[in-house]
Design an enzyme around this catalytic site. Structure first.
Site, PDB file in Angstrom:
ATOM      1  N   SER A 170       5.995 -13.945  18.250  1.00  0.00           N
ATOM      2  CA  SER A 170       7.361 -14.307  17.893  1.00  0.00           C
ATOM      3  C   SER A 170       7.391 -15.118  16.587  1.00  0.00           C
ATOM      4  O   SER A 170       6.986 -14.603  15.550  1.00  0.00           O
ATOM      5  CB  SER A 170       8.010 -15.059  19.057  1.00  0.00           C
ATOM      6  OG  SER A 170       9.406 -15.024  18.964  1.00  0.00           O
ATOM      7  N   ASP A 230      13.194  -6.010  24.558  1.00  0.00           N
ATOM      8  CA  ASP A 230      13.138  -7.393  24.072  1.00  0.00           C
ATOM      9  C   ASP A 230      14.510  -7.790  23.536  1.00  0.00           C
ATOM     10  O   ASP A 230      14.996  -7.219  22.550  1.00  0.00           O
ATOM     11  CB  ASP A 230      12.081  -7.518  22.973  1.00  0.00           C
ATOM     12  CG  ASP A 230      11.754  -8.966  22.623  1.00  0.00           C
ATOM     13  OD1 ASP A 230      12.621  -9.827  22.792  1.00  0.00           O
ATOM     14  OD2 ASP A 230      10.616  -9.205  22.175  1.00  0.00           O
ATOM     15  N   HIS A 270      10.272  -9.894  26.079  1.00  0.00           N
ATOM     16  CA  HIS A 270       9.696 -10.835  25.120  1.00  0.00           C
ATOM     17  C   HIS A 270       8.479 -11.536  25.727  1.00  0.00           C
ATOM     18  O   HIS A 270       8.566 -12.667  26.200  1.00  0.00           O
ATOM     19  CB  HIS A 270      10.778 -11.854  24.734  1.00  0.00           C
ATOM     20  CG  HIS A 270      10.457 -12.628  23.489  1.00  0.00           C
ATOM     21  ND1 HIS A 270      10.360 -12.039  22.249  1.00  0.00           N
ATOM     22  CD2 HIS A 270      10.218 -13.951  23.293  1.00  0.00           C
ATOM     23  CE1 HIS A 270      10.085 -12.959  21.342  1.00  0.00           C
ATOM     24  NE2 HIS A 270       9.982 -14.124  21.954  1.00  0.00           N
TER      25      HIS A 270
END
Length: 269
Positions: free
Chosen positions: A161, A221, A248
């Site tokens: 991320s 996601d 995610h």
């Protein structure tokens, strides 16, 4: 009809070279035993690749180690992950990348951290907005540079991320000649995206990045949509993409494990 295994992981582009390790490393000790059939004179232990792994926003060092536990187990003997969280404490409970910190006091390695913030007065980050500031980014780059110098050398980088966006920026800076960031042999980016609002550094990410890359992202996601990860992948020449049906997180099921190993085996010595 697509089989369950193919729906779990779809690997596109590139090709790995499979090898048979000469030794098996047991998880509870350092004792090495030769694999039956290994040739005499070729009994040197295969050293695992060392990978610096950058946590996501609002992740603590301990939390990131726990979140990567399944992946570290899947890569045992092939790659060693050295986890690193951001330098900035995240005091604001609101944020898109996970639950807020515990209300009770916690140890430093358990405190949620971030690499930079997208607002000047609040400890928040939004990957999908066009921020006016990237507060704390220079400290983040310094933290990575220090880890590379003191904990290295590393064969590769892994980022999740916000950590993936930072890892891409670090490689871009290294390719542009920043001596703090020697280029790794490879990079793995999970739920990555192109960082926005980096001012003078932003054009660096517009050109092609010339190192092997594996981009992992989920079809569902909601934090970092798949098109964001695909846009980041397009910045790398010969990028390999590995998609999964989840959201995610860092996937490490059997199907993904084979894809990770096939990618990493290209760099085995």
């Amino acid at each position: 009809m697509e089989t369950p295994a193919r729906s779990e992981a779809r690997l596109r582009g590139g090709a790995g070279i499979w090898f048979r390790p000469a030794y098996i490393r047991f998880p509870l000790g350092e004792r090495l035993l030769p694999v039956p059939g290994a040739l005499p004179g070729k009994m040197a232990a295969q050293q695992p690749l060392r990978v610096l792994a950058l946590a996501g926003f609002r992740q603590s060092e301990r939390g990131f180690r726990e979140k990567t536990g399944a992946l570290r187990k899947a890569l045992r003997g092939r790659a060693e992950l050295v986890c690193l969280s951001g330098p900035h404490l995240v005091t604001d409970a609101a944020g898109p990348e996970g639950a807020g910190p515990d209300s009770e006091p916690c140890l430093p390695e358990e405190q949620p951290r971030g690499w930079w913030f997208s607002e000047q007065e609040a400890d928040v980050f939004n990957a999908l907005s066009q921020p006016t500031v990237c507060r704390g980014l220079e400290e983040a780059l310094g933290t990575v540079a220090q880890a590379l110098k003191k904990l290295g050398p590393f064969d590769g980088l892994l980022g999740f991320s916000q950590g993936a966006a930072l890892a891409a920026l670090v490689c871009a800076l290294g390719q542009a000649g920043d001596t703090r960031f020697p280029l790794p042999r490879f990079i793995i980016l999970v739920s990555g995206f192109c960082p926005r609002g980096l001012g003078l550094k932003e054009p660096i990410l517009q050109g092609p990045l010339l190192l092997p890359s594996l981009h992992v992202f989920g079809d569902t996601d909601c934090v970092i949509p798949s098109q964001e990860s695909m846009q980041l992948a397009s910045r790398f020449t010969g990028a390999i993409t590995l998609t999964h049906s989840g959201g995610h997180f860092i996937p490490a099921a059997a199907a993904q494990r084979q894809a990770y190993l096939k990618f990493l085996d290209q760099f085995a010595e």
